[in-house]
Each structure stands twice: as C-alpha cells, then as structure tokens.
Design a protein around this motif. Structure first.
Motif, PDB file in Angstrom:
ATOM      1  N   UNK A 281       0.824  -1.204   0.000  1.00 40.76           N
ATOM      2  CA  UNK A 281       0.000   0.000   0.000  1.00 40.76           C
ATOM      3  C   UNK A 281       0.860   1.258   0.000  1.00 40.76           C
ATOM      4  N   UNK A 282       1.988   1.202   0.714  1.00 45.06           N
ATOM      5  CA  UNK A 282       2.870   2.362   0.741  1.00 45.06           C
ATOM      6  C   UNK A 282       3.472   2.630  -0.627  1.00 45.06           C
ATOM      7  N   UNK A 283       3.850   1.546  -1.388  1.00 42.84           N
ATOM      8  CA  UNK A 283       4.398   1.738  -2.720  1.00 42.84           C
ATOM      9  C   UNK A 283       3.365   2.308  -3.675  1.00 42.84           C
ATOM     10  N   UNK A 284       2.115   1.839  -3.593  1.00 41.39           N
ATOM     11  CA  UNK A 284       1.049   2.376  -4.432  1.00 41.39           C
ATOM     12  C   UNK A 284       0.829   3.860  -4.159  1.00 41.39           C
ATOM     13  N   UNK A 285       0.835   4.233  -2.897  1.00 41.28           N
ATOM     14  CA  UNK A 285       0.634   5.646  -2.539  1.00 41.28           C
ATOM     15  C   UNK A 285       1.772   6.500  -3.051  1.00 41.28           C
ATOM     16  N   UNK A 286       3.000   5.956  -3.038  1.00 38.46           N
ATOM     17  CA  UNK A 286       4.152   6.698  -3.541  1.00 38.46           C
ATOM     18  C   UNK A 286       4.043   6.916  -5.051  1.00 38.46           C
ATOM     19  N   UNK A 287       3.584   5.857  -5.821  1.00 34.00           N
ATOM     20  CA  UNK A 287       3.415   5.995  -7.263  1.00 34.00           C
ATOM     21  C   UNK A 287       2.368   7.055  -7.598  1.00 34.00           C
ATOM     22  N   UNK A 288       1.281   7.054  -6.864  1.00 40.54           N
ATOM     23  CA  UNK A 288       0.242   8.055  -7.129  1.00 40.54           C
ATOM     24  C   UNK A 288       0.756   9.466  -6.870  1.00 40.54           C
ATOM     25  N   UNK A 289       1.579   9.643  -5.839  1.00 41.27           N
ATOM     26  CA  UNK A 289       2.145  10.956  -5.569  1.00 41.27           C
ATOM     27  C   UNK A 289       3.068  11.407  -6.686  1.00 41.27           C
TER      28      UNK A 289
END
Length: 350
Positions: A281-289
């Motif tokens: 989930x942290x990696x997905x949030x980083x990609x969206x940012x």
C-alpha cells in the motif's frame, strides 16, 4: 459575666513575693486581706471593696511594657522603680494604679521586682513573648554600676556649675579691684576642674565596664542561638550520613540506567513492528504521488544557449574608467558649449 475581680482576689493570684515590695502601698486593705486569710476570720469589717476590670488592667499593663521597650531605659537590664514611675506618669494617674499594673506584669512573668539597699529595682523580660529570669548577682552588679554612673554624672554637673561660679566670682573681683580674691577664685576653679577631670576618668571606666557587660550579654545570646542551631542541625541530620547518601545516589543512577534501557527496548519493538507492516500500500501511494507531481509541473522558458562573457576584473574596470575620464576631458576642451550638458556627453561616450 466574670469580668470584674476583687482587688484582694487579684493580689492573692499573684506570687506572694509582692508583699516584700508592695507593703506600705496598699496600707489598709492588704492588711485586712492578710489577716482574714491567715486567721480565717471573715468578721473583720471591710470598707468599700475595690473591683478590678481585668481586661482593662491587662491592656494597660501591655502599654506600660511597650512604653518601657521604646524608651531609653530598655538599654539596661534593670531599672529603678522611681525611674519607671516617672516614665509611666502619663499612663498611671495615681500610685495605686501603677502598682496594680506592675502586679499584672509580675503575674504574667514579664517583670520581677527586688529591693536592694532600701531601693526597689525592676527587671523586665528582654523579648515581647519572653519570660523574665530571676534577679541574679549580675543584674544587681549592673544596677550598682548604673547607680554609680548616675551619681558620677550628677557630681560632674554640680562641679561644672561650681567652676563656672568661681569664674564669675573672679571676674567680679577683678572689676572691684580685689586682685587677691580673684586669684583665690581662679585657684578654686582650677581645683574644681582637676576634680572634674578625675571624675570624668572614673565615669569613662564605669561606662566601659557597662559596655563590656552588655557586649558579653549579647555574646551569650548569640552563643545560645548557635548552640540551639547546632542541636537542631544534629537532629535534622541524625539519619543522614555520607555512606547512605552515596548509596542513595548509586541507586538513583542505577534506576536511571534501567529506565533508559527500558525506553530503548520499547522504541526497538515499535520499529520492528513498523518494518513488518505490509509495504504494498505504501508503494502504491508513492506511485500516485509521483504521477500527480508530473501533471502539476510548470512550463519553464528554454535554457539560453549564448555563452556568457567572463567576469570583468577590477583592474579592467579601473582602466576603462580612466579612459572615459580622459575622453570626457578632451571633449570639454574642444567644445566648450558642451559643458552645459556633461551628463549627455558621458552617456554618448558610454
């Protein structure tokens, strides 16, 4: 309401030593009270009984005590009864009231009275809430020195007046032409002055002894205070020692170290728990940012391709300024009319 008390009952409540100095002051009633108390005869006729308002008597006694404390007499440990009577003349309208107030102070243990060589002396307590100590040899000796000082002072004053009189007599004899009489008066004046000098020496000696006595009493008071302070300090430090203090410090340091270790352990557990969390989930949030940041990028102007000239040194600037100055001078010599517009000329040269 019980606020009034018979004079005889009040006297009976005071220490019996009042009789040693109070006899003759209350002549009739103390005699009747004493006879009725000793003989148990209640049939002795009494004249009008005096009643005492106790609260008022206590207030007046307090005023007498404060008046003494604020007067010059308080510098001495004891005082003559006659001097105290003169001091309290404004508070005590008659002698009977004065002695009643002294009895009240004696009842409160704030004064003690003693008869010495036919004269009554009074000793006051030194503090507002202190109890008076019994009259001792030191107090009597100080009182005798005080009497000697007073007598010497009176004698010096009397002799000074006598010397002044001899001087006036000598002056009168000179005016009358009686030379021998004038010489005798001057001789008497000289003898009187020598006696005055001797008395002054004795008076200084007595005053020096009194000063030493007062200083020793002050030293004794300070010594007693120190002694009481040492006793209190011993009591307060009774359960305290260097070894126990060192042991206590070691225990405190050990507890602080234990507390630090516990805090570090707790902090480590928190970090490990965070590492074990699912990172998807942290990696997905980083990609969206990152995607959002690329969309919001601002169009910037192109980078200039022209090569910048190297910076000009100070020496080159000074040489250029010198050339400009010389050029401006030549222009001013060739065209005088142009001197009215120097700024325009310089601007053209630049």
């Amino acid at each position: 309401r019980g606020k009034l008390q018979r004079e005889s009952d009040f006297m009976a409540s005071v220490d019996s030593s009042w009789i040693s100095w109070g006899v003759g002051v209350f002549i009739l009633k103390p005699l009747k009270w004493t006879l009725s108390s000793v003989l148990g005869d209640s049939k002795i006729p009494e004249e009008e009984e005096v009643l005492i308002y106790v609260e008022l008597l206590q207030e007046k006694a307090e005023e007498v005590y404060r008046l003494y404390q604020s007067s010059a007499l308080s510098s001495h440990p004891v005082v003559a009864l006659s001097e105290l009577r003169s001091l309290c003349a404004g508070l005590c309208p008659d002698e009977r009231t004065f002695y009643l107030l002294l009895l009240q102070l004696q009842k409160e243990k704030r004064v003690t009275i003693l008869e010495q060589n036919g004269e009554k002396i009074v000793k006051f307590a030194r503090g507002l809430h202190a109890k008076v100590s019994p009259m001792n040899d030191v107090d009597i000796g100080v009182y005798q020195l005080m009497q000697s000082e007073q007598l010497l002072s009176q004698k010096v004053e009397s002799l000074s007046q006598e010397a002044e009189k001899c001087k006036e007599d000598a002056r009168s004899a000179c005016r009358a032409g009686k030379k021998q009489l004038a010489l005798r008066c001057l001789k008497a004046k000289r003898r009187t002055e020598r006696r005055i000098g001797e008395l002054h020496s004795k008076l200084d000696a007595v005053q020096g002894i009194l000063d030493r006595i007062y200083a020793s009493q002050t030293d004794q008071m300070v010594f007693n205070a120190y002694q009481a302070g040492v006793g209190a300090l011993k009591l307060s430090m009774r359960d305290v020692s260097v070894e126990r203090a060192e042991n206590l410090v070691d225990q405190i340091q050990e507890l602080c170290d234990t507390q630090d270790e516990v805090a570090q352990t707790l902090a480590g557990v928190g970090i490990n728990g965070l590492a074990e969390m699912d990172t998807e989930e942290l990696e997905k949030e980083l990609d969206s940012l990152l995607q959002d940041s690329s969309k919001d990028s601002v169009d910037l102007p192109p980078v200039p391709q022209k090569v910048l000239s190297p910076p000009i040194s100070d020496a080159e600037l000074e040489a250029e300024l010198e050339k400009l100055s010389l050029s401006a001078g030549d222009t001013a010599q060739k065209t005088p009319s142009a001197s009215s517009e120097p700024k325009t000329a310089l601007g053209l040269n630049l």
